[in-house]
Motif scaffolding. Structure first.
Motif, PDB file in Angstrom:
ATOM      1  N   MET A   1       0.728  -1.096  -0.023  1.00  0.00           N
ATOM      2  CA  MET A   1      -0.064  -0.065   0.028  1.00  0.00           C
ATOM      3  C   MET A   1       0.848   1.393   0.081  1.00  0.00           C
ATOM      4  SD  MET A   1      -3.584  -0.288   2.277  1.00  0.00           S
ATOM      5  CE  MET A   1      -3.154  -1.248   3.468  1.00  0.00           C
ATOM      6  N   ARG A   2       0.209   2.221  -0.619  1.00  0.00           N
ATOM      7  CA  ARG A   2       1.155   3.736  -0.593  1.00  0.00           C
ATOM      8  C   ARG A   2       1.052   4.260   0.744  1.00  0.00           C
ATOM      9  NH1 ARG A   2      -0.493   8.072  -3.764  1.00  0.00           N
ATOM     10  NH2 ARG A   2       1.477   9.498  -3.731  1.00  0.00           N
ATOM     11  N   LYS A   3       2.297   4.671   1.182  1.00  0.00           N
ATOM     12  CA  LYS A   3       2.328   5.230   2.465  1.00  0.00           C
ATOM     13  C   LYS A   3       2.077   6.657   2.319  1.00  0.00           C
ATOM     14  CE  LYS A   3       7.217   6.359   2.470  1.00  0.00           C
ATOM     15  NZ  LYS A   3       8.710   6.083   2.975  1.00  0.00           N
ATOM     16  N   ASN A   4       1.758   7.446   3.234  1.00  0.00           N
ATOM     17  CA  ASN A   4       1.513   8.907   3.396  1.00  0.00           C
ATOM     18  C   ASN A   4       2.709   9.289   4.429  1.00  0.00           C
ATOM     19  OD1 ASN A   4       0.951  11.542   4.154  1.00  0.00           O
ATOM     20  ND2 ASN A   4      -0.995  11.092   4.418  1.00  0.00           N
ATOM     21  N   SER A   5       3.877   9.928   3.821  1.00  0.00           N
ATOM     22  CA  SER A   5       4.940  10.121   4.606  1.00  0.00           C
ATOM     23  C   SER A   5       4.816  11.263   5.700  1.00  0.00           C
ATOM     24  CB  SER A   5       5.957  10.843   3.603  1.00  0.00           C
ATOM     25  OG  SER A   5       6.414   9.945   2.509  1.00  0.00           O
ATOM     26  N   SER A   6       3.564  11.804   5.617  1.00  0.00           N
ATOM     27  CA  SER A   6       3.281  12.990   6.521  1.00  0.00           C
ATOM     28  C   SER A   6       2.564  12.326   8.030  1.00  0.00           C
ATOM     29  CB  SER A   6       2.568  13.755   6.241  1.00  0.00           C
ATOM     30  OG  SER A   6       2.882  14.546   5.161  1.00  0.00           O
ATOM     31  N   ILE A   7       2.293  10.866   7.822  1.00  0.00           N
ATOM     32  CA  ILE A   7       1.666  10.420   9.037  1.00  0.00           C
ATOM     33  C   ILE A   7       2.430   8.857   9.274  1.00  0.00           C
ATOM     34  CG2 ILE A   7      -0.304   9.305   9.995  1.00  0.00           C
ATOM     35  CD1 ILE A   7      -2.016  10.702   7.844  1.00  0.00           C
ATOM     36  N   GLY A   8       3.445   9.091  10.217  1.00  0.00           N
ATOM     37  CA  GLY A   8       4.259   8.029  10.748  1.00  0.00           C
ATOM     38  C   GLY A   8       3.469   7.272  11.867  1.00  0.00           C
ATOM     39  N   CYS A   9       3.528   5.864  11.681  1.00  0.00           N
ATOM     40  CA  CYS A   9       2.574   5.053  12.584  1.00  0.00           C
ATOM     41  C   CYS A   9       3.230   3.706  12.884  1.00  0.00           C
ATOM     42  CB  CYS A   9       1.338   5.064  11.921  1.00  0.00           C
ATOM     43  SG  CYS A   9       0.029   3.730  13.022  1.00  0.00           S
ATOM     44  N   SER A  10       3.227   3.120  13.944  1.00  0.00           N
ATOM     45  CA  SER A  10       3.841   1.928  14.368  1.00  0.00           C
ATOM     46  C   SER A  10       2.557   0.733  14.618  1.00  0.00           C
ATOM     47  CB  SER A  10       4.960   1.944  15.492  1.00  0.00           C
ATOM     48  OG  SER A  10       4.142   2.732  16.483  1.00  0.00           O
ATOM     49  N   VAL A  11       1.602   1.066  14.355  1.00  0.00           N
ATOM     50  CA  VAL A  11       0.385   0.253  14.845  1.00  0.00           C
ATOM     51  C   VAL A  11       0.183  -0.709  13.486  1.00  0.00           C
ATOM     52  CG1 VAL A  11      -2.104   0.017  15.571  1.00  0.00           C
ATOM     53  CG2 VAL A  11      -0.763   1.915  16.144  1.00  0.00           C
ATOM     54  N   SER A  12       0.931  -1.809  13.439  1.00  0.00           N
ATOM     55  CA  SER A  12       1.042  -2.581  12.251  1.00  0.00           C
ATOM     56  C   SER A  12      -0.306  -3.539  12.393  1.00  0.00           C
ATOM     57  CB  SER A  12       2.319  -3.572  12.333  1.00  0.00           C
ATOM     58  OG  SER A  12       2.138  -4.334  13.518  1.00  0.00           O
ATOM     59  N   GLU A  13      -1.055  -3.667  13.238  1.00  0.00           N
ATOM     60  CA  GLU A  13      -2.526  -4.457  13.470  1.00  0.00           C
ATOM     61  C   GLU A  13      -3.567  -3.655  12.712  1.00  0.00           C
ATOM     62  OE1 GLU A  13      -0.429  -3.297  15.909  1.00  0.00           O
ATOM     63  OE2 GLU A  13       0.127  -5.153  17.138  1.00  0.00           O
ATOM     64  N   CYS A  14      -3.179  -2.431  12.266  1.00  0.00           N
ATOM     65  CA  CYS A  14      -4.063  -1.499  11.639  1.00  0.00           C
ATOM     66  C   CYS A  14      -4.474  -1.890  10.320  1.00  0.00           C
ATOM     67  CB  CYS A  14      -3.771   0.006  11.821  1.00  0.00           C
ATOM     68  SG  CYS A  14      -5.036   0.859  10.930  1.00  0.00           S
ATOM     69  N   LYS A  15      -5.636  -1.905   9.627  1.00  0.00           N
ATOM     70  CA  LYS A  15      -5.715  -2.109   8.284  1.00  0.00           C
ATOM     71  C   LYS A  15      -5.184  -1.039   7.261  1.00  0.00           C
ATOM     72  CE  LYS A  15     -10.157  -2.264   5.652  1.00  0.00           C
ATOM     73  NZ  LYS A  15     -11.647  -1.824   5.749  1.00  0.00           N
ATOM     74  N   PHE A  16      -4.931   0.144   8.018  1.00  0.00           N
ATOM     75  CA  PHE A  16      -4.425   1.073   6.884  1.00  0.00           C
ATOM     76  C   PHE A  16      -2.906   1.390   7.375  1.00  0.00           C
ATOM     77  CE2 PHE A  16      -8.721   2.457   8.161  1.00  0.00           C
ATOM     78  CZ  PHE A  16      -9.399   2.334   6.832  1.00  0.00           C
ATOM     79  N   HIS A  17      -2.148   0.421   7.944  1.00  0.00           N
ATOM     80  CA  HIS A  17      -0.853   0.580   8.141  1.00  0.00           C
ATOM     81  C   HIS A  17       0.131  -0.131   6.909  1.00  0.00           C
ATOM     82  CE1 HIS A  17       3.330  -0.450   9.735  1.00  0.00           C
ATOM     83  NE2 HIS A  17       3.019   0.594  10.542  1.00  0.00           N
ATOM     84  N   SER A  18       0.888   0.827   6.459  1.00  0.00           N
ATOM     85  CA  SER A  18       1.858   0.565   5.269  1.00  0.00           C
ATOM     86  C   SER A  18       2.463  -0.792   5.269  1.00  0.00           C
ATOM     87  CB  SER A  18       2.528   1.624   4.926  1.00  0.00           C
ATOM     88  OG  SER A  18       3.955   1.361   4.782  1.00  0.00           O
ATOM     89  N   LYS A  19       2.623  -1.454   6.380  1.00  0.00           N
ATOM     90  CA  LYS A  19       3.068  -2.945   6.636  1.00  0.00           C
ATOM     91  C   LYS A  19       4.625  -2.839   6.364  1.00  0.00           C
ATOM     92  CE  LYS A  19      -1.248  -4.146   7.015  1.00  0.00           C
ATOM     93  NZ  LYS A  19      -1.667  -3.796   8.396  1.00  0.00           N
ATOM     94  N   ASP A  20       5.268  -2.515   5.100  1.00  0.00           N
ATOM     95  CA  ASP A  20       6.611  -2.403   4.847  1.00  0.00           C
ATOM     96  C   ASP A  20       7.231  -1.737   5.704  1.00  0.00           C
ATOM     97  OD1 ASP A  20       5.881  -4.329   2.965  1.00  0.00           O
ATOM     98  OD2 ASP A  20       5.662  -2.570   1.451  1.00  0.00           O
TER      99      ASP A  20
END
Ligand code: SF4
Length: 52
Positions: A1-20
């Protein structure tokens, strides 16, 4: 999935996390508070979270 570089997030359990990488893929998120008045970081959270 394409990441939004302005929103860092470490919640990998979320559906919207970029995963990589530790970023969100949404264009916009809603940050919420759990109490009437937020005094510490624990009182705030991502309101856009959805379980993967
Ligand atoms: S919606 Fe919130 S919790 Fe989910 S990946 Fe984006 S910033 Fe993280």
């Amino acid at each position: 999935m394409r990441k939004n570089s302005s929103i860092g997030c470490s919640v990998s359990e979320c559906k919207f996390h970029s995963k990589d990488e530790n970023f969100c893929t949404l264009d916009k998120i809603e940050v919420v508070k759990h109490s009437q008045k937020a005094d510490t970081v624990e009182h705030t959270d991502c309101g856009s979270f959805k379980r993967d």
